[in-house]
Write a protein that holds these residues in place. Structure first.
Motif, PDB file in Angstrom:
ATOM      1  N   ASN A  41       0.806  -1.235   0.000  1.00 57.79           N
ATOM      2  CA  ASN A  41       0.000   0.000   0.000  1.00 57.79           C
ATOM      3  C   ASN A  41       0.833   1.275   0.000  1.00 57.79           C
ATOM      4  OD1 ASN A  41      -2.463  -1.528   0.142  1.00 57.79           O
ATOM      5  ND2 ASN A  41      -2.059  -1.811   2.326  1.00 57.79           N
ATOM      6  N   GLN A  42       2.077   1.164  -0.451  1.00 59.75           N
ATOM      7  CA  GLN A  42       2.925   2.355  -0.546  1.00 59.75           C
ATOM      8  C   GLN A  42       3.494   2.484  -1.946  1.00 59.75           C
ATOM      9  OE1 GLN A  42       5.804   2.907   2.583  1.00 59.75           O
ATOM     10  NE2 GLN A  42       4.518   1.875   4.102  1.00 59.75           N
TER      11      GLN A  42
ATOM     12  N   THR B   5       2.060  12.776  -4.879  1.00 62.27           N
ATOM     13  CA  THR B   5       0.729  12.295  -4.506  1.00 62.27           C
ATOM     14  C   THR B   5      -0.077  11.991  -5.758  1.00 62.27           C
ATOM     15  OG1 THR B   5      -0.106  14.557  -4.352  1.00 62.27           O
ATOM     16  CG2 THR B   5       0.710  13.559  -2.316  1.00 62.27           C
ATOM     17  N   GLN B   6      -0.950  10.997  -5.619  1.00 63.86           N
ATOM     18  CA  GLN B   6      -1.789  10.587  -6.740  1.00 63.86           C
ATOM     19  C   GLN B   6      -3.217  10.414  -6.258  1.00 63.86           C
ATOM     20  OE1 GLN B   6       1.467   7.484  -8.359  1.00 63.86           O
ATOM     21  NE2 GLN B   6      -0.281   7.759  -9.751  1.00 63.86           N
ATOM     22  N   PHE B   7      -4.137  10.754  -7.145  1.00 64.07           N
ATOM     23  CA  PHE B   7      -5.556  10.653  -6.811  1.00 64.07           C
ATOM     24  C   PHE B   7      -6.324  10.182  -8.037  1.00 64.07           C
ATOM     25  CE2 PHE B   7      -9.205  11.543  -4.308  1.00 64.07           C
ATOM     26  CZ  PHE B   7     -10.203  11.898  -5.205  1.00 64.07           C
ATOM     27  N   SER B   9      -6.758   6.770  -5.264  1.00 60.96           N
ATOM     28  CA  SER B   9      -5.919   5.612  -4.985  1.00 60.96           C
ATOM     29  C   SER B   9      -6.468   4.381  -5.701  1.00 60.96           C
ATOM     30  CB  SER B   9      -5.820   5.358  -3.483  1.00 60.96           C
ATOM     31  OG  SER B   9      -7.105   5.175  -2.925  1.00 60.96           O
ATOM     32  N   HIS B  10      -7.767   4.326  -5.827  1.00 65.72           N
ATOM     33  CA  HIS B  10      -8.420   3.241  -6.540  1.00 65.72           C
ATOM     34  C   HIS B  10      -9.535   3.803  -7.404  1.00 65.72           C
ATOM     35  CE1 HIS B  10      -6.676   1.027  -3.126  1.00 65.72           C
ATOM     36  NE2 HIS B  10      -6.637  -0.013  -3.932  1.00 65.72           N
ATOM     37  N   CYS B  23      -1.856  13.511 -10.771  1.00 63.27           N
ATOM     38  CA  CYS B  23      -0.568  13.387 -10.100  1.00 63.27           C
ATOM     39  C   CYS B  23      -0.068  14.770  -9.705  1.00 63.27           C
ATOM     40  CB  CYS B  23       0.450  12.715 -11.002  1.00 63.27           C
ATOM     41  SG  CYS B  23       2.153  12.814 -10.396  1.00 63.27           S
ATOM     42  N   PRO B 105       2.294   6.685  -4.777  1.00 62.09           N
ATOM     43  CA  PRO B 105       1.764   5.388  -4.354  1.00 62.09           C
ATOM     44  C   PRO B 105       1.010   4.645  -5.445  1.00 62.09           C
ATOM     45  CG  PRO B 105       0.413   7.157  -3.499  1.00 62.09           C
ATOM     46  CD  PRO B 105       1.582   7.816  -4.162  1.00 62.09           C
ATOM     47  N   THR B 107      -2.163   4.666  -8.662  1.00 64.19           N
ATOM     48  CA  THR B 107      -3.626   4.563  -8.740  1.00 64.19           C
ATOM     49  C   THR B 107      -3.945   3.204  -9.329  1.00 64.19           C
ATOM     50  OG1 THR B 107      -4.042   6.936  -9.033  1.00 64.19           O
ATOM     51  CG2 THR B 107      -5.714   5.415  -9.857  1.00 64.19           C
ATOM     52  N   ARG B 108      -4.724   2.431  -8.600  1.00 64.57           N
ATOM     53  CA  ARG B 108      -5.136   1.123  -9.114  1.00 64.57           C
ATOM     54  C   ARG B 108      -6.418   1.291  -9.899  1.00 64.57           C
ATOM     55  NH1 ARG B 108      -3.764  -3.980  -8.258  1.00 64.57           N
ATOM     56  NH2 ARG B 108      -2.362  -3.391  -6.534  1.00 64.57           N
TER      57      ARG B 108
END
Lengths: 115, 112
Positions: A41-42, B5-7, B9-10, B23, B105, B107-108
């Motif tokens: 999760n990182q 940072t990314q948005f 996460s999922h 990003c 981290p 984005t899935r």
């Protein structure tokens, strides 16, 4: 194009044992080489890098890697594994002399550390 | 210093829909990169921005993918329309110098 091969998608060691994660690359020019680690999760965290200075590179958390041009290898080692080392490790190589910005990654090796 | 940072996460979307990934690089980093990892395979380069200019977009899969970096700060990666094979983890990275990239981290993305 560059390519990176990581031998073993999963490696399991006992706590306190030697960690050896293998990485071979193909490059027609002197590359930059990297090892990244991804904890659950990182994001990817840089462990160490080789950029044409000393061939034995020391990184964070006790890891080191040796650049061997004759073998086109950049294996990652740690003398004594700790439970906190369990993660996925990625070897990467830059695209070469005219484009160090483009990284090529291996498929990753998941390290499991047994108590 | 804040990291990359990314948005979000999922993200789970249906085939044919549109998704936009964002990003935010480390402040002051002119270089911004997008990478993608599909189904546990290798992480593959998509493209590289220097400030707001696309320096290298040789890894972009097809014209359904559009990356922008207006103003040279944050970047967006839009997939329109999404296909099943677009599922994976999309990583963003930024750098000041060429010998070190800092990754977010990820984005899935799941396309159903």
């Amino acid at each position: 194009a560059q390519s990176v091969t990581q031998l073993g998608s999963h490696v399991s060691v006992s706590e306190g044992a030697l960690v050896l994660l293998r990485c071979n690359y193909s490059s027609s020019v002197p590359p930059y080489l990297f090892w990244y680690v991804q904890y659950p999760n990182q994001g990817l965290q840089l462990l160490l890098k080789y950029t044409s200075a000393a061939t034995l590179v020391k990184g964070i958390n006790g890891f080191e890697a040796e650049f061997k041009k004759s073998e086109t290898s950049f294996h990652l080692t740690k003398p004594s594994a700790h439970m906190s080392d369990a993660a996925e490790y990625f070897c990467a190589v830059s695209a070469g002399e005219y484009n160090f910005n483009k990284f090529y990654f291996g498929s990753g090796t998941k390290l499991n550390v047994k108590p | 210093e804040a990291g990359v940072t990314q948005f979000p996460s999922h993200s789970v979307i249906e085939k044919g829909q549109t998704v936009t990934l964002r990003c935010d690089p480390i402040s002051g980093h002119d270089n911004l990169y997008w990478y993608r990892r599909v189904m546990g395979k290798e992480i593959k380069f998509l493209l590289h921005f220097v400030k707001e200019s696309k320096q290298d977009e040789s890894g972009m899969p097809n014209n359904r993918f559009l990356a922008e970096r207006t103003g040279g700060t944050y970047s967006t990666l839009k997939v329109q329309p999404a296909e099943l094979e677009d599922s994976g983890v999309y990583f963003c990275a930024s750098s000041h110098y060429v010998d070190e990239q800092y990754f977010g981290p990820g984005t899935r993305l799941t396309v159903t």
